[in-house]
Design a protein around this motif. Structure first.
Motif, PDB file in Angstrom:
ATOM      1  N   ASN A   1      37.814  32.709 -61.166  1.00 12.37           N
ATOM      2  CA  ASN A   1      38.281  31.355 -60.862  1.00 12.37           C
ATOM      3  C   ASN A   1      39.177  30.809 -61.978  1.00 12.37           C
ATOM      4  O   ASN A   1      38.766  30.738 -63.144  1.00 12.37           O
ATOM      5  N   TYR A   2      40.383  30.402 -61.619  1.00 11.15           N
ATOM      6  CA  TYR A   2      41.329  29.824 -62.589  1.00 11.15           C
ATOM      7  C   TYR A   2      40.716  28.621 -63.288  1.00 11.15           C
ATOM      8  O   TYR A   2      40.872  28.442 -64.503  1.00 11.15           O
ATOM      9  N   PHE A   3      40.039  27.784 -62.520  1.00  8.85           N
ATOM     10  CA  PHE A   3      39.460  26.564 -63.086  1.00  8.85           C
ATOM     11  C   PHE A   3      38.480  26.902 -64.204  1.00  8.85           C
ATOM     12  O   PHE A   3      38.488  26.265 -65.264  1.00  8.85           O
ATOM     13  N   ASP A   4      37.627  27.909 -63.979  1.00 11.34           N
ATOM     14  CA  ASP A   4      36.635  28.269 -64.998  1.00 11.34           C
ATOM     15  C   ASP A   4      37.291  28.882 -66.235  1.00 11.34           C
ATOM     16  O   ASP A   4      36.902  28.585 -67.368  1.00 11.34           O
ATOM     17  N   ILE A   5      38.285  29.747 -66.027  1.00 12.08           N
ATOM     18  CA  ILE A   5      38.917  30.422 -67.165  1.00 12.08           C
ATOM     19  C   ILE A   5      39.787  29.467 -67.976  1.00 12.08           C
ATOM     20  O   ILE A   5      39.709  29.441 -69.209  1.00 12.08           O
ATOM     21  N   ILE A   6      40.611  28.692 -67.300  1.00  4.13           N
ATOM     22  CA  ILE A   6      41.596  27.851 -67.993  1.00  4.13           C
ATOM     23  C   ILE A   6      41.076  26.432 -68.226  1.00  4.13           C
ATOM     24  O   ILE A   6      40.953  25.985 -69.375  1.00  4.13           O
ATOM     25  N   ASN A   7      40.766  25.735 -67.146  1.00  5.11           N
ATOM     26  CA  ASN A   7      40.316  24.343 -67.292  1.00  5.11           C
ATOM     27  C   ASN A   7      38.995  24.239 -68.037  1.00  5.11           C
ATOM     28  O   ASN A   7      38.719  23.231 -68.682  1.00  5.11           O
TER      29      ASN A   7
ATOM     30  N   ASP B   1      30.479  32.695 -71.939  1.00  9.09           N
ATOM     31  CA  ASP B   1      29.720  31.685 -71.207  1.00  9.09           C
ATOM     32  C   ASP B   1      28.883  32.333 -70.110  1.00  9.09           C
ATOM     33  O   ASP B   1      27.707  31.980 -69.909  1.00  9.09           O
ATOM     34  N   THR B   2      29.463  33.289 -69.400  1.00 11.60           N
ATOM     35  CA  THR B   2      28.750  33.977 -68.324  1.00 11.60           C
ATOM     36  C   THR B   2      27.506  34.677 -68.852  1.00 11.60           C
ATOM     37  O   THR B   2      26.436  34.636 -68.228  1.00 11.60           O
ATOM     38  N   GLU B   3      27.637  35.321 -70.012  1.00 11.11           N
ATOM     39  CA  GLU B   3      26.515  36.062 -70.590  1.00 11.11           C
ATOM     40  C   GLU B   3      25.385  35.132 -71.020  1.00 11.11           C
ATOM     41  O   GLU B   3      24.215  35.376 -70.702  1.00 11.11           O
ATOM     42  N   ILE B   4      25.717  34.053 -71.724  1.00 10.26           N
ATOM     43  CA  ILE B   4      24.632  33.191 -72.209  1.00 10.26           C
ATOM     44  C   ILE B   4      24.069  32.311 -71.084  1.00 10.26           C
ATOM     45  O   ILE B   4      22.910  31.902 -71.149  1.00 10.26           O
ATOM     46  N   ARG B   5      24.877  32.054 -70.058  1.00  9.39           N
ATOM     47  CA  ARG B   5      24.356  31.316 -68.902  1.00  9.39           C
ATOM     48  C   ARG B   5      23.275  32.142 -68.209  1.00  9.39           C
ATOM     49  O   ARG B   5      22.223  31.625 -67.825  1.00  9.39           O
ATOM     50  N   SER B   6      23.528  33.426 -68.053  1.00  9.54           N
ATOM     51  CA  SER B   6      22.556  34.315 -67.416  1.00  9.54           C
ATOM     52  C   SER B   6      21.258  34.371 -68.221  1.00  9.54           C
ATOM     53  O   SER B   6      20.153  34.317 -67.654  1.00  9.54           O
ATOM     54  N   LEU B   7      21.382  34.457 -69.537  1.00 10.97           N
ATOM     55  CA  LEU B   7      20.195  34.508 -70.393  1.00 10.97           C
ATOM     56  C   LEU B   7      19.458  33.168 -70.407  1.00 10.97           C
ATOM     57  O   LEU B   7      18.224  33.125 -70.410  1.00 10.97           O
ATOM     58  N   THR B   8      20.214  32.083 -70.391  1.00 12.59           N
ATOM     59  CA  THR B   8      19.598  30.754 -70.358  1.00 12.59           C
ATOM     60  C   THR B   8      18.758  30.593 -69.099  1.00 12.59           C
ATOM     61  O   THR B   8      17.617  30.105 -69.146  1.00 12.59           O
ATOM     62  N   LEU B   9      19.308  31.019 -67.974  1.00 13.92           N
ATOM     63  CA  LEU B   9      18.575  30.928 -66.710  1.00 13.92           C
ATOM     64  C   LEU B   9      17.322  31.803 -66.746  1.00 13.92           C
ATOM     65  O   LEU B   9      16.264  31.416 -66.226  1.00 13.92           O
ATOM     66  N   LYS B  10      17.425  32.956 -67.380  1.00 16.52           N
ATOM     67  CA  LYS B  10      16.270  33.849 -67.516  1.00 16.52           C
ATOM     68  C   LYS B  10      15.118  33.151 -68.244  1.00 16.52           C
ATOM     69  O   LYS B  10      13.956  33.216 -67.817  1.00 16.52           O
TER      70      LYS B  10
ATOM     71  N   ALA C   1      19.557  21.767 -66.535  1.00 18.96           N
ATOM     72  CA  ALA C   1      20.167  23.010 -67.031  1.00 18.96           C
ATOM     73  C   ALA C   1      20.065  24.124 -65.995  1.00 18.96           C
ATOM     74  O   ALA C   1      21.005  24.914 -65.824  1.00 18.96           O
ATOM     75  N   ARG C   2      18.943  24.186 -65.300  1.00 23.43           N
ATOM     76  CA  ARG C   2      18.755  25.203 -64.260  1.00 23.43           C
ATOM     77  C   ARG C   2      19.789  25.035 -63.156  1.00 23.43           C
ATOM     78  O   ARG C   2      20.368  26.006 -62.672  1.00 23.43           O
ATOM     79  N   ASN C   3      20.027  23.797 -62.763  1.00 25.66           N
ATOM     80  CA  ASN C   3      21.025  23.526 -61.730  1.00 25.66           C
ATOM     81  C   ASN C   3      22.424  23.935 -62.197  1.00 25.66           C
ATOM     82  O   ASN C   3      23.205  24.489 -61.420  1.00 25.66           O
ATOM     83  N   CYS C   4      22.733  23.656 -63.466  1.00 29.85           N
ATOM     84  CA  CYS C   4      24.036  24.059 -64.017  1.00 29.85           C
ATOM     85  C   CYS C   4      24.209  25.572 -63.927  1.00 29.85           C
ATOM     86  O   CYS C   4      25.254  26.071 -63.495  1.00 29.85           O
ATOM     87  N   CYS C   5      23.175  26.298 -64.329  1.00 31.10           N
ATOM     88  CA  CYS C   5      23.247  27.759 -64.314  1.00 31.10           C
ATOM     89  C   CYS C   5      23.314  28.300 -62.891  1.00 31.10           C
ATOM     90  O   CYS C   5      24.115  29.187 -62.590  1.00 31.10           O
ATOM     91  N   ALA C   6      22.466  27.758 -62.017  1.00 27.57           N
ATOM     92  CA  ALA C   6      22.389  28.266 -60.645  1.00 27.57           C
ATOM     93  C   ALA C   6      23.682  28.020 -59.873  1.00 27.57           C
ATOM     94  O   ALA C   6      24.035  28.799 -58.981  1.00 27.57           O
TER      95      ALA C   6
ATOM     96  N   LEU D   1      29.854  26.041 -66.264  1.00 25.14           N
ATOM     97  CA  LEU D   1      29.991  26.551 -67.627  1.00 25.14           C
ATOM     98  C   LEU D   1      28.903  25.939 -68.511  1.00 25.14           C
ATOM     99  O   LEU D   1      28.907  24.747 -68.796  1.00 25.14           O
ATOM    100  N   ILE D   2      27.994  26.783 -68.969  1.00 25.10           N
ATOM    101  CA  ILE D   2      26.848  26.285 -69.738  1.00 25.10           C
ATOM    102  C   ILE D   2      27.273  25.858 -71.147  1.00 25.10           C
ATOM    103  O   ILE D   2      26.611  25.035 -71.784  1.00 25.10           O
TER     104      ILE D   2
END
Length: 323
Positions: free
Chosen positions: A38-44, A74-83, A225-230, A234-235
């Motif tokens: 997603n452009y929005f996630d990468i750039i914005n 961000d993707t990596e730590i979001r996954s771990l945060t949700l874990k 935080a769970r809702n943000c990750c799910a 971007l965490i």
């Protein structure tokens, strides 16, 4: 101010970024990445910390690859945060179901007491938010015959319809049904517990009954935080302003040592570290910071760490206090 955005092809996106002085190490690869992600996630997602000027939008010494590195991190730590949130959530479900059943569901006849308002503490009407939620709480909903003759299913029957493991019971016990509670249902169930059950739950997490408001604040932050990750937000942009109903997180801020008006990802990690071993996240943060430093991009990592709540990598490396 609201605004509209016209569709742009990947080629047009690249051209726009070039007019904003964003650099590319490999433009063809960047095009492939923009088709996949997603452009929005990468750039914005990172432009507010990387832009030299917001109006007009101008970058200085920033590469597309910097933006994508932040996105991957961000993707990596979001996954771990949700874990870790899942881990706390599982413990909370077990604790609530066990302690409630031990006190209120000790016989087969009492199995469904957890669906009855009488076994919970009704909030004071002065707390209109909790009071109204309690009065309409889904857990207490029973089968209702509608004026047209159809039956609107109650909470338990809805759960049976959706989950075979609940359907296996005529009167499913709390420790079975609670498996399908979302975090919102779990949060309010805790809030509505009577003090005898609540005290036992708090004890399971190392707290006393005097920490009830603090624990409510903790659960509310974890729910957010769970809702943000799910929802794959971007965490690293995690930012939570206090709310009046929960004393603006005053007790939680004291608990985590937060000195700011808003809770940041750093504060969330401090909170998680009091319940879980968060060393995996801390390792990812250290590796990201080191990699940026080795590629002479430490000014990028500094900006990101600052947005996450603490610019000093040494403070991140001191966070894990579990055990």
């Amino acid at each position: 101010m609201t605004k509209d955005k016209q569709f742009k092809t990947v080629e047009e996106q690249i051209s726009l970024l070039r007019t904003r002085h964003l650099k590319f190490l490999d433009e063809s690869k960047a095009k492939e990445l923009l088709k996949k992600y997603n452009y929005f996630d990468i750039i914005n997602g990172s432009e507010n910390i990387l832009l030299k000027s917001l109006n007009p939008k101008i970058y200085e010494d920033v590469y597309f690859e910097d933006c994508f590195s932040i996105y991957l991190f961000d993707t990596e730590i979001r996954s771990l945060t949700l874990k870790y949130i899942f881990e706390i959530e599982a413990r909370l479900k077990t604790s609530i179901a066990y302690n409630f059943a031990k006190i209120n569901c000790s016989t087969i006849r009492d199995t469904l007491n957890y669906t009855e308002r009488a076994y919970y503490q009704i909030p004071s009407p002065t707390n209109n938010y909790l009071y109204q939620t309690f009065m309409k709480f889904d857990l207490f909903r029973k089968n209702t015959v509608m004026p047209n003759g159809t039956t609107k299913l109650g909470f338990i029957e809805e759960k049976k319809k959706d989950k075979e493991y609940i359907r296996n019971y005529k009167n499913p016990p709390f420790w079975v049904t609670i498996k399908d509670f979302n975090f919102g249902e779990l949060y309010f169930t805790y809030c509505f517990l009577k003090s005898d059950v609540k005290e036992e739950v708090l004890k399971d997490f190392g707290f006393g009954i005097s920490d009830d408001l603090l624990f409510q604040q903790i659960l509310h932050v974890l729910k957010f935080a769970r809702n943000c990750c799910a929802h794959i937000e971007l965490i690293t942009r995690f930012n939570l302003l206090g709310i009046k109903e929960l004393n603006n997180y005053k007790e939680l801020k004291n608990f985590t040592g937060c000195k700011h008006k808003k809770l940041s990802y750093f504060d969330l990690l401090v909170l998680l570290s009091k319940f879980c071993d968060t060393s995996e996240i801390l390792k990812k943060i250290s590796e990201f910071d080191l990699d940026m430093y080795l590629h002479e991009r430490n000014h990028i990592s500094n900006k990101l760490l600052k947005r996450m709540g603490n610019i000093d990598i040494n403070n991140w490396e001191k966070v894990n206090i579990f055990g």
